[in-house]
Motif scaffolding. Structure first.
Motif, mmCIF file in Angstrom:
data_model
loop_
_atom_site.group_PDB
_atom_site.id
_atom_site.type_symbol
_atom_site.label_atom_id
_atom_site.label_comp_id
_atom_site.label_asym_id
_atom_site.label_seq_id
_atom_site.Cartn_x
_atom_site.Cartn_y
_atom_site.Cartn_z
ATOM 1 N N ALA A 170 34.984 5.643 38.246
ATOM 2 C CA ALA A 170 36.381 6.068 38.377
ATOM 3 C C ALA A 170 36.560 7.501 37.874
ATOM 4 C CB ALA A 170 37.294 5.115 37.615
ATOM 5 N N ASP A 171 35.839 7.886 36.826
ATOM 6 C CA ASP A 171 35.895 9.269 36.340
ATOM 7 C C ASP A 171 35.385 10.242 37.402
ATOM 8 O OD1 ASP A 171 36.939 8.513 33.888
ATOM 9 O OD2 ASP A 171 34.974 8.446 32.899
ATOM 10 N N GLY A 172 34.340 9.858 38.110
ATOM 11 C CA GLY A 172 33.827 10.697 39.192
ATOM 12 C C GLY A 172 34.844 10.856 40.307
ATOM 13 N N ALA A 173 35.552 9.776 40.634
ATOM 14 C CA ALA A 173 36.593 9.849 41.665
ATOM 15 C C ALA A 173 37.743 10.740 41.200
ATOM 16 C CB ALA A 173 37.094 8.449 41.996
ATOM 17 N N ARG A 174 38.133 10.607 39.930
ATOM 18 C CA ARG A 174 39.208 11.455 39.389
ATOM 19 C C ARG A 174 38.814 12.927 39.453
ATOM 20 N NH1 ARG A 174 38.927 7.347 35.223
ATOM 21 N NH2 ARG A 174 40.647 5.887 35.521
ATOM 22 N N TRP A 175 37.558 13.200 39.093
ATOM 23 C CA TRP A 175 37.043 14.571 39.115
ATOM 24 C C TRP A 175 37.212 15.182 40.504
ATOM 25 C CZ3 TRP A 175 31.277 15.159 40.287
ATOM 26 C CH2 TRP A 175 30.930 16.490 40.465
ATOM 27 N N ARG A 176 36.742 14.474 41.513
ATOM 28 C CA ARG A 176 36.817 14.995 42.881
ATOM 29 C C ARG A 176 38.259 15.109 43.371
ATOM 30 N NH1 ARG A 176 31.777 15.824 45.671
ATOM 31 N NH2 ARG A 176 33.204 16.081 47.397
ATOM 32 N N LEU A 177 39.083 14.120 43.042
ATOM 33 C CA LEU A 177 40.482 14.150 43.481
ATOM 34 C C LEU A 177 41.236 15.338 42.877
ATOM 35 C CD1 LEU A 177 41.382 10.378 43.291
ATOM 36 C CD2 LEU A 177 41.612 11.820 45.318
ATOM 37 N N LEU A 178 40.965 15.603 41.606
ATOM 38 C CA LEU A 178 41.688 16.673 40.917
ATOM 39 C C LEU A 178 41.247 18.066 41.357
ATOM 40 C CD1 LEU A 178 41.860 15.008 37.411
ATOM 41 C CD2 LEU A 178 43.800 15.524 38.916
ATOM 42 N N LEU A 179 40.180 18.138 42.145
ATOM 43 C CA LEU A 179 39.739 19.426 42.689
ATOM 44 C C LEU A 179 40.253 19.674 44.111
ATOM 45 C CD1 LEU A 179 36.043 19.728 41.470
ATOM 46 C CD2 LEU A 179 38.045 20.967 40.657
ATOM 47 N N LEU A 180 40.820 18.652 44.734
ATOM 48 C CA LEU A 180 41.320 18.805 46.097
ATOM 49 C C LEU A 180 42.500 19.783 46.120
ATOM 50 C CD1 LEU A 180 41.281 15.136 47.432
ATOM 51 C CD2 LEU A 180 39.710 16.979 48.008
ATOM 52 N N PRO A 181 42.620 20.567 47.181
ATOM 53 C CA PRO A 181 43.748 21.514 47.273
ATOM 54 C C PRO A 181 45.048 20.795 47.645
ATOM 55 C CG PRO A 181 42.377 21.672 49.230
ATOM 56 C CD PRO A 181 41.702 20.698 48.301
ATOM 57 N N GLN A 182 45.546 20.003 46.725
ATOM 58 C CA GLN A 182 46.766 19.223 46.924
ATOM 59 C C GLN A 182 47.724 19.498 45.765
ATOM 60 O OE1 GLN A 182 47.339 17.411 49.628
ATOM 61 N NE2 GLN A 182 45.296 17.758 50.466
ATOM 62 N N SER A 183 48.894 18.890 45.831
ATOM 63 C CA SER A 183 49.898 19.109 44.787
ATOM 64 C C SER A 183 49.433 18.608 43.418
ATOM 65 C CB SER A 183 51.203 18.418 45.178
ATOM 66 O OG SER A 183 50.985 17.025 45.330
#
Length: 184
Positions: A129-142
């Motif tokens: 889940a930490d890996g998923a959070r890492w990738r999500l928080l790098l996406l160019p989104q709000s």
């Protein structure tokens, strides 16, 4: 188990769509299993056609990565003790085995878009889940937050390190116990 992980990640990235969170969890679980040998299976045969010129490595679930050990002629052998695995799909024996089907322990990873066995998710769900959070928080989104992403990247990599260590120790859950010497 998967829904619990999605909900856990959604707490940190509430604006992310559930499908995107699921995709990132899939990526993180595949990366985690690839790097850490977190999913080791002993189900069924590992090699078919071992006595032929073209032995085939088969994973009972997911994709084969590495052979951890094989049971040949009644004894367990590891890499370099009678066989060499050159790639995830290629194995070379120093001597042709007498049996056609060989069992053993095989490190696997989920196929793209899939997830590992429930046991892997329950044991290593938090670092995945930490890996998923890492990738999500790098996406160019709000919801983008590179600093928080860096924090979750470190946690993900620390989880991989822990899983590697557990893998090297044979997936042991307990530690070594030392009995104190008596004071006389």
């Amino acid at each position: 188990m998967l829904d619990d992980l999605i909900d856990s990640v959604a707490l940190e990235v509430p604006d992310a769509p559930r499908a995107t969170i699921r995709d990132m969890l899939s990526w993180a679980s595949r990366e985690f299993c690839t790097e850490a040998d977190a999913w080791v299976t002993e189900e069924g045969p590992v090699i078919y056609g071992a006595d032929s010129d073209y032995p085939l490595i088969v994973a009972p679930a997911g994709e084969a990565i590495r052979i951890v050990s094989l049971t040949m002629d009644g004894r367990m052998v590891t890499q370099g003790e009678g066989f060499e695995q050159r790639s995830p799909t290629e194995i070379v024996f120093s001597q042709t085995p007498s049996q056609a089907v060989i069992s053993g322990r095989l490190a696997c990873r989920p196929k793209r878009g899939d997830f590992p066995a429930d046991g892997v998710l329950s044991r290593w769900g938090e670092p995945i889940a930490d890996g998923a959070r890492w990738r999500l928080l790098l996406l160019p989104q709000s919801w983008r937050d590179p600093e928080l992403a860096s924090y979750y990247q470190r946690r993900f990599l620390a989880g991989i390190t822990d899983a590697k260590q557990q893998s090297r120790l044979g997936h042991a859950r307990g530690g070594a116990r030392v009995q104190m010497r008596r004071f006389v």
